[in-house]
Design a protein around this motif. Structure first.
Motif, PDB file in Angstrom:
ATOM      1  N   THR A   1       0.810  -1.211   0.000  1.00  0.00           N
ATOM      2  CA  THR A   1       0.000   0.000   0.000  1.00  0.00           C
ATOM      3  C   THR A   1       0.845   1.263   0.000  1.00  0.00           C
ATOM      4  OG1 THR A   1      -0.196  -0.018   2.401  1.00  0.00           O
ATOM      5  CG2 THR A   1      -1.927  -1.107   1.142  1.00  0.00           C
TER       6      THR A   1
ATOM      7  N   VAL B   1      -1.666   8.418  -3.083  1.00  0.00           N
ATOM      8  CA  VAL B   1      -2.571   8.818  -2.010  1.00  0.00           C
ATOM      9  C   VAL B   1      -3.277  10.102  -2.423  1.00  0.00           C
ATOM     10  CG1 VAL B   1      -2.766   9.525   0.407  1.00  0.00           C
ATOM     11  CG2 VAL B   1      -1.082   7.776  -0.257  1.00  0.00           C
TER      12      VAL B   1
ATOM     13  N   TRP C   1      -5.388   2.985  -5.557  1.00  0.00           N
ATOM     14  CA  TRP C   1      -4.932   4.184  -4.854  1.00  0.00           C
ATOM     15  C   TRP C   1      -5.561   4.227  -3.470  1.00  0.00           C
ATOM     16  CZ3 TRP C   1      -9.073   7.800  -4.358  1.00  0.00           C
ATOM     17  CH2 TRP C   1     -10.153   7.591  -5.226  1.00  0.00           C
ATOM     18  N   ILE C   2      -5.057   5.108  -2.665  1.00  0.00           N
ATOM     19  CA  ILE C   2      -5.545   5.289  -1.299  1.00  0.00           C
ATOM     20  C   ILE C   2      -6.323   6.596  -1.241  1.00  0.00           C
ATOM     21  CG2 ILE C   2      -4.879   5.666   1.111  1.00  0.00           C
ATOM     22  CD1 ILE C   2      -2.310   4.027   0.452  1.00  0.00           C
TER      23      ILE C   2
ATOM     24  N   ARG D   1      -7.418   8.982   1.428  1.00  0.00           N
ATOM     25  CA  ARG D   1      -7.208   9.345   2.831  1.00  0.00           C
ATOM     26  C   ARG D   1      -8.152  10.497   3.159  1.00  0.00           C
ATOM     27  NH1 ARG D   1      -1.366   9.724   3.638  1.00  0.00           N
ATOM     28  NH2 ARG D   1      -1.615   7.461   3.729  1.00  0.00           N
TER      29      ARG D   1
ATOM     30  N   LEU E   1      -8.271   1.889  -1.446  1.00  0.00           N
ATOM     31  CA  LEU E   1      -8.198   1.706  -0.004  1.00  0.00           C
ATOM     32  C   LEU E   1      -8.658   3.003   0.654  1.00  0.00           C
ATOM     33  CD1 LEU E   1      -4.703   0.008   0.227  1.00  0.00           C
ATOM     34  CD2 LEU E   1      -6.935  -1.095   0.093  1.00  0.00           C
TER      35      LEU E   1
ATOM     36  N   GLU F   1      -8.943   5.268   3.957  1.00  0.00           N
ATOM     37  CA  GLU F   1      -8.381   5.530   5.288  1.00  0.00           C
ATOM     38  C   GLU F   1      -9.144   6.710   5.892  1.00  0.00           C
ATOM     39  OE1 GLU F   1      -4.238   6.401   4.866  1.00  0.00           O
ATOM     40  OE2 GLU F   1      -3.714   4.339   4.337  1.00  0.00           O
TER      41      GLU F   1
END
Length: 136
Positions: free
Chosen positions: A2, A7, A56-57, A59, A132, A134
Protein backbone atom coordinates in the motif's frame (compact mmCIF):
# COMPACT_ATOMS: atom_id res chain seq x y z
CA UNK A 1 2.27 -2.84 -0.99
CA UNK A 2 0.00 0.00 0.00
CA UNK A 3 2.84 2.44 0.57
CA UNK A 4 3.53 2.35 -3.17
CA UNK A 5 -0.01 3.40 -4.06
CA UNK A 6 -0.81 7.03 -4.85
CA UNK A 7 -2.57 8.82 -2.01
CA UNK A 8 -5.42 11.24 -2.67
CA UNK A 9 -6.47 13.33 0.33
CA UNK A 10 -9.93 14.68 1.13
CA UNK A 11 -9.87 17.28 3.90
CA UNK A 12 -13.08 17.20 5.91
CA UNK A 13 -12.43 20.70 7.26
CA UNK A 14 -12.79 22.15 3.75
CA UNK A 15 -16.53 21.55 3.30
CA UNK A 16 -19.81 21.56 5.21
CA UNK A 17 -22.28 19.96 2.79
CA UNK A 18 -22.51 17.58 -0.18
CA UNK A 19 -21.80 20.31 -2.72
CA UNK A 20 -18.64 21.20 -0.82
CA UNK A 21 -17.62 17.55 -0.62
CA UNK A 22 -18.12 17.26 -4.37
CA UNK A 23 -15.84 20.26 -4.93
CA UNK A 24 -13.24 18.86 -2.51
CA UNK A 25 -13.33 15.40 -4.11
CA UNK A 26 -13.25 16.86 -7.63
CA UNK A 27 -10.04 18.72 -6.87
CA UNK A 28 -8.42 15.25 -6.62
CA UNK A 29 -9.50 14.30 -10.12
CA UNK A 30 -7.41 15.01 -13.17
CA UNK A 31 -9.60 16.70 -15.77
CA UNK A 32 -13.00 15.68 -14.42
CA UNK A 33 -15.54 17.35 -12.14
CA UNK A 34 -17.80 15.17 -10.03
CA UNK A 35 -21.03 16.99 -9.18
CA UNK A 36 -22.25 14.95 -6.20
CA UNK A 37 -24.34 12.25 -7.89
CA UNK A 38 -23.71 9.05 -5.94
CA UNK A 39 -24.23 6.79 -8.98
CA UNK A 40 -21.62 8.83 -10.82
CA UNK A 41 -19.27 8.44 -7.84
CA UNK A 42 -19.29 4.70 -8.53
CA UNK A 43 -18.29 5.41 -12.12
CA UNK A 44 -15.47 7.72 -11.02
CA UNK A 45 -14.15 5.07 -8.65
CA UNK A 46 -14.14 2.46 -11.43
CA UNK A 47 -11.54 4.58 -13.20
CA UNK A 48 -11.17 6.67 -16.32
CA UNK A 49 -12.36 9.89 -14.69
CA UNK A 50 -9.10 11.34 -13.45
CA UNK A 51 -8.19 8.84 -10.74
CA UNK A 52 -4.90 6.93 -10.72
CA UNK A 53 -4.79 3.61 -12.56
CA UNK A 54 -3.96 0.46 -10.66
CA UNK A 55 -5.39 1.32 -7.27
CA UNK A 56 -4.93 4.18 -4.85
CA UNK A 57 -5.54 5.29 -1.30
CA UNK A 58 -8.30 7.74 -0.42
CA UNK A 59 -7.21 9.34 2.83
CA UNK A 60 -10.11 11.22 4.40
CA UNK A 61 -8.81 13.68 6.98
CA UNK A 62 -11.16 15.01 9.69
CA UNK A 63 -13.65 12.31 8.76
CA UNK A 64 -15.61 12.88 11.98
CA UNK A 65 -16.14 16.49 10.90
CA UNK A 66 -17.41 15.14 7.58
CA UNK A 67 -19.64 12.62 9.35
CA UNK A 68 -21.42 15.57 10.98
CA UNK A 69 -21.48 17.71 7.82
CA UNK A 70 -22.88 14.85 5.74
CA UNK A 71 -25.22 13.70 8.49
CA UNK A 72 -28.99 13.38 8.65
CA UNK A 73 -29.77 17.05 8.00
CA UNK A 74 -27.71 17.10 4.80
CA UNK A 75 -29.12 13.71 3.83
CA UNK A 76 -32.67 15.06 4.18
CA UNK A 77 -31.74 18.16 2.16
CA UNK A 78 -30.40 15.98 -0.67
CA UNK A 79 -33.45 13.73 -0.64
CA UNK A 80 -35.76 16.76 -0.72
CA UNK A 81 -33.95 18.02 -3.83
CA UNK A 82 -34.31 14.61 -5.50
CA UNK A 83 -37.96 14.05 -4.53
CA UNK A 84 -39.58 15.79 -7.53
CA UNK A 85 -37.82 13.42 -9.93
CA UNK A 86 -38.63 10.18 -8.10
CA UNK A 87 -40.62 7.64 -10.07
CA UNK A 88 -44.13 7.15 -8.62
CA UNK A 89 -43.42 3.45 -8.12
CA UNK A 90 -40.54 4.34 -5.75
CA UNK A 91 -42.10 7.38 -4.12
CA UNK A 92 -43.38 5.69 -0.93
CA UNK A 93 -40.04 4.09 -0.05
CA UNK A 94 -38.20 7.29 -0.99
CA UNK A 95 -40.48 9.38 1.24
CA UNK A 96 -39.96 6.87 4.08
CA UNK A 97 -36.20 7.36 3.70
CA UNK A 98 -36.67 11.13 3.73
CA UNK A 99 -38.88 10.96 6.84
CA UNK A 100 -36.27 8.79 8.60
CA UNK A 101 -33.49 11.27 7.74
CA UNK A 102 -35.61 14.12 9.08
CA UNK A 103 -35.97 12.16 12.34
CA UNK A 104 -32.19 11.60 12.48
CA UNK A 105 -32.48 7.92 11.62
CA UNK A 106 -31.07 5.66 8.93
CA UNK A 107 -27.94 5.93 6.83
CA UNK A 108 -26.46 9.34 6.19
CA UNK A 109 -24.71 10.69 3.12
CA UNK A 110 -21.44 10.06 4.90
CA UNK A 111 -22.43 6.42 5.44
CA UNK A 112 -23.46 6.06 1.79
CA UNK A 113 -20.25 7.61 0.43
CA UNK A 114 -18.07 5.46 2.69
CA UNK A 115 -19.99 2.33 1.64
CA UNK A 116 -19.58 3.20 -2.05
CA UNK A 117 -15.84 3.72 -1.68
CA UNK A 118 -15.45 0.49 0.29
CA UNK A 119 -17.18 -1.47 -2.48
CA UNK A 120 -14.15 -0.58 -4.62
CA UNK A 121 -11.64 -1.95 -2.13
CA UNK A 122 -10.80 -5.14 -0.23
CA UNK A 123 -13.84 -7.36 0.25
CA UNK A 124 -16.07 -5.16 -1.91
CA UNK A 125 -17.93 -6.25 -5.02
CA UNK A 126 -15.62 -4.06 -7.12
CA UNK A 127 -12.41 -4.81 -5.21
CA UNK A 128 -10.46 -5.09 -8.46
CA UNK A 129 -10.41 -1.27 -8.57
CA UNK A 130 -7.98 -1.39 -5.63
CA UNK A 131 -9.16 1.65 -3.67
CA UNK A 132 -8.20 1.71 0.00
CA UNK A 133 -10.13 4.06 2.27
CA UNK A 134 -8.38 5.53 5.29
CA UNK A 135 -10.58 7.52 7.66
CA UNK A 136 -8.75 9.75 10.10
Amino acid sequence: MTRDLPVLVVDGTRFSDLDGFAREFSRLLNGYTWRGNLDALNDVLRGGFGTPDGGWILRWLASETSRAALGHAETARRLERLLPGVDPSNRASFEARLDAARRGEGPTLFDEIVAIVREHGPGGSEAADGILLELS
